[in-house]
Structure formats: C-alpha cells, structure tokens
Design a protein around this motif. Sequence first.
Motif, PDB file in Angstrom:
ATOM      1  N   UNK A   1       0.965  -1.330  -0.258  1.00  7.09           N
ATOM      2  CA  UNK A   1       0.015  -0.047  -0.482  1.00  7.09           C
ATOM      3  C   UNK A   1       1.047   1.290   0.312  1.00  7.09           C
ATOM      4  N   UNK A   2       2.218   1.555   0.321  1.00  4.65           N
ATOM      5  CA  UNK A   2       3.006   2.622   0.863  1.00  4.65           C
ATOM      6  C   UNK A   2       3.284   2.421  -0.298  1.00  4.65           C
ATOM      7  N   UNK A   3       3.968   1.960  -0.852  1.00  2.00           N
ATOM      8  CA  UNK A   3       4.539   1.980  -2.139  1.00  2.00           C
ATOM      9  C   UNK A   3       4.088   2.679  -3.253  1.00  2.00           C
ATOM     10  N   UNK A   4       2.616   1.865  -2.894  1.00  2.00           N
ATOM     11  CA  UNK A   4       1.855   2.797  -4.693  1.00  2.00           C
ATOM     12  C   UNK A   4       0.807   3.608  -4.535  1.00  2.00           C
ATOM     13  N   UNK A   5       1.085   4.152  -2.679  1.00  2.00           N
ATOM     14  CA  UNK A   5       0.805   5.355  -2.367  1.00  2.00           C
ATOM     15  C   UNK A   5       1.619   5.987  -3.276  1.00  2.00           C
ATOM     16  N   UNK A   6       2.906   5.940  -2.796  1.00  2.72           N
ATOM     17  CA  UNK A   6       4.173   6.682  -2.897  1.00  2.72           C
ATOM     18  C   UNK A   6       4.545   7.193  -4.438  1.00  2.72           C
ATOM     19  N   UNK A   7       3.975   5.775  -5.262  1.00  6.03           N
ATOM     20  CA  UNK A   7       4.060   6.746  -7.093  1.00  6.03           C
ATOM     21  C   UNK A   7       3.612   7.374  -7.515  1.00  6.03           C
ATOM     22  N   UNK A   8       4.451   8.046  -8.222  1.00  3.67           N
ATOM     23  CA  UNK A   8       4.278   8.831  -9.267  1.00  3.67           C
ATOM     24  C   UNK A   8       2.774   8.856 -10.259  1.00  3.67           C
ATOM     25  N   UNK A   9       1.990  10.071  -9.578  1.00  5.59           N
ATOM     26  CA  UNK A   9       0.943  10.691 -10.470  1.00  5.59           C
ATOM     27  C   UNK A   9       0.077   8.439  -9.723  1.00  5.59           C
ATOM     28  N   UNK A  10       0.090   8.558  -8.491  1.00  2.00           N
ATOM     29  CA  UNK A  10      -0.468   7.036  -7.744  1.00  2.00           C
ATOM     30  C   UNK A  10      -2.438   7.862  -7.756  1.00  2.00           C
ATOM     31  N   UNK A  11      -2.810   6.960  -8.816  1.00  2.00           N
ATOM     32  CA  UNK A  11      -4.658   7.190  -9.085  1.00  2.00           C
ATOM     33  C   UNK A  11      -5.342   6.984  -7.935  1.00  2.00           C
ATOM     34  N   UNK A  12      -4.158   6.071  -6.688  1.00  2.00           N
ATOM     35  CA  UNK A  12      -5.332   5.924  -5.345  1.00  2.00           C
ATOM     36  C   UNK A  12      -5.412   7.126  -3.975  1.00  2.00           C
ATOM     37  N   UNK A  13      -6.869   7.917  -4.402  1.00  2.00           N
ATOM     38  CA  UNK A  13      -7.447   9.241  -3.407  1.00  2.00           C
ATOM     39  C   UNK A  13      -6.534   8.640  -1.523  1.00  2.00           C
ATOM     40  N   UNK A  14      -6.485   7.554  -1.324  1.00  2.00           N
ATOM     41  CA  UNK A  14      -6.110   7.799   0.413  1.00  2.00           C
ATOM     42  C   UNK A  14      -5.588   5.843   0.360  1.00  2.00           C
ATOM     43  N   UNK A  15      -5.085   5.687   1.723  1.00  2.00           N
ATOM     44  CA  UNK A  15      -5.060   4.405   2.380  1.00  2.00           C
ATOM     45  C   UNK A  15      -6.411   3.283   2.492  1.00  2.00           C
ATOM     46  N   UNK A  16      -7.160   3.951   2.611  1.00  2.00           N
ATOM     47  CA  UNK A  16      -8.520   2.976   1.970  1.00  2.00           C
ATOM     48  C   UNK A  16      -9.233   2.412   0.637  1.00  2.00           C
TER      49      UNK A  16
END
Length: 329
Positions: free
Chosen positions: A160-175
Amino acid sequence: RMELSCGVGGSAAAPPGPGPPATAAAPPVEGEEYESLPSGASLGTHMMAGAVAGIMEHTVMYPTRMQSLQPDPKAQYRSVYEALKKIVLTEGFWRPLRGINVTMLGAGPAHAMYFACYEKMKKSLSDTIQHGGNSHLANGIAGSVATLLHDAVMNPAEVVKQRMQMFNSPYKSVLACIRTVQRTEGFGAFYRSYTTQLTMNVPFQAIHFITYEFMQEQINPHREYNPRSHIVSGAVAGAVAAAATTPLDVCKTLLNTQENMALSSVNISGHLSGMVNAFKTVYQLGGIAGYFRGVQARVIYQMPSTAIAWSVYEFFKYFLTKHRLEKRT
C-alpha cells in the motif's frame, strides 16, 4: 548509580535465562544483567520497546520513490535531495508522506514480534552453540527467523505504501488503495512480493544483526547501555546490509508497484510475479546497473533508520528494565 549491562550477545540484550525467576523481595545487585529478570517481564519489555522503535523508525525515516525502473519524465531524479525538492514543489508538501499511516499501523506489532523473537532465539541458540557466549551464527539465525514474523505483518503495508508513493498514484487514500487492489487483483496481491521480500530481508537481517553485534563487541565491549555505541553500530549495520541487498530490493519494488510503463516496454501483460521473473525483467529494463537503482538512497535511508531503531529500542529496554528493578528494590 545503578548500571544495567546489556547482557550476552551484544547490546541487543538477551532475554532472561531459563532458571527460576527471582523473588520480589530480592534486591538487584549492582550491574545486574537483563537475563536475571523474570521471563514474563522481559518479554513484555522487548515487545514494548520493539513496537516503539518500529513506529519511530518508519515515521522519522519515510522513503521516497527512487527505484522506479522507467519513471515518468516528470519523476526522474538525480539525487535524494532533488527528489524531495521536486516532489514537494510539484506535488505538495505532504506528498512524500503518503501512506505513512498504514506503515505506522503495521510497524508497531511487526517490530514487537520481531525483537521479542530475536532476543529469545538469540539467547537459546547462543547457549547451545557457545554455552551462553556471543555467537554470530546464533545472531544471524535469530534475525532471519524473526524476519518471517515481521514481514508477514509488514508486507501488505509495504504494498500500500509503495503504491501511494508512486508518481501520479491513482489512489486517493489508503483505504481506497486497499479496496481497489483487493477488488482488481485479489487478496494475493498484498503478498505477491512476500517470498521476494523474505529472499531479500532474510540475508539483510542476518547481515544486519551480525554486523550490529560485531560492532558492539568492538566499541562497547562491556555491553552497557551506551547511546552513542548503539547509534554508530546501528548505522554501520544498516549501511552494510542495505548495500548488499539492493538488487533484491529493486525486484521487490517492481513486484509491489507493478509499474505499467516498465512492464509494457518489455511486452509484459498482466501482473508480474515471482523472483525469477522480477530478476529477468529488471535486467531487460536496466542491465546490471538496474539492480543497483537507488542504492545511494537506500544506504542513506538505512543508516539513520537502523540507528534510530536500535537507539530507541535500547533506550526503552533500559528504561523499562531499570524501572522494574527499582520497583523490586
């Protein structure tokens, strides 16, 4: 002044020996070691100190994206400083900390089990191999086994952390990230890199603990609580282990992030899985140099990270043990 020795096996104190617990009426003698404390109290001390150390380590030292194999042109960095500067200026001040809450949530219990398991196994194995002496083999084995428990908790948090850190990550929040990954890739996605993580972390932790205990032998031979020695030993151990295992970390990051641009450039459709496939893909994308992508950032991160973890762990272990000894007195 009451001094507490850090016990057998280096500054990472060994847990109590298997003998009968001391009675509450018996006052501690000067220089009493950790292993003379009641087993239950020591286990709780190791777990509490480990939990605090884990949260502090992951909170203070939170990594940024430096291992992307084929990053977006807007996310290409030449140094750690440039990366932080660009991320803050273009994506916001708090962008480098995205996903930190899930990391903190996993770090507490993961490190509690990690340190408690390490201390217990180190003591038992050292008694068997060197009759209570400090055995580097025991330190390495204990660290490796403790990693199995630690990574079982931390691997989903890392995804989850690494996907949230990606450039232009499509995820708005951890949940939102957790729900999307679960819906589109299934629960197994959170453990897709688990075997790779273990393949990396087992040798990392073996090198880490052996180096830490070796450094303690050299600069803290009396095994006392010594903040400076814990910081220096932790930093050196982190640097050596990080440099040696960077190729495995690059493969783990690729498996966790499933970079679309990188995978499509080598005609890989669907999801990449497995250590062998990750190694082949990294070589296709960057050759030998690709395995050491971000090595500088990794070493720079791990040195203060392990220094913080060990110094906080040793402090809380010393503080809690001293408090319990004073209560017994």
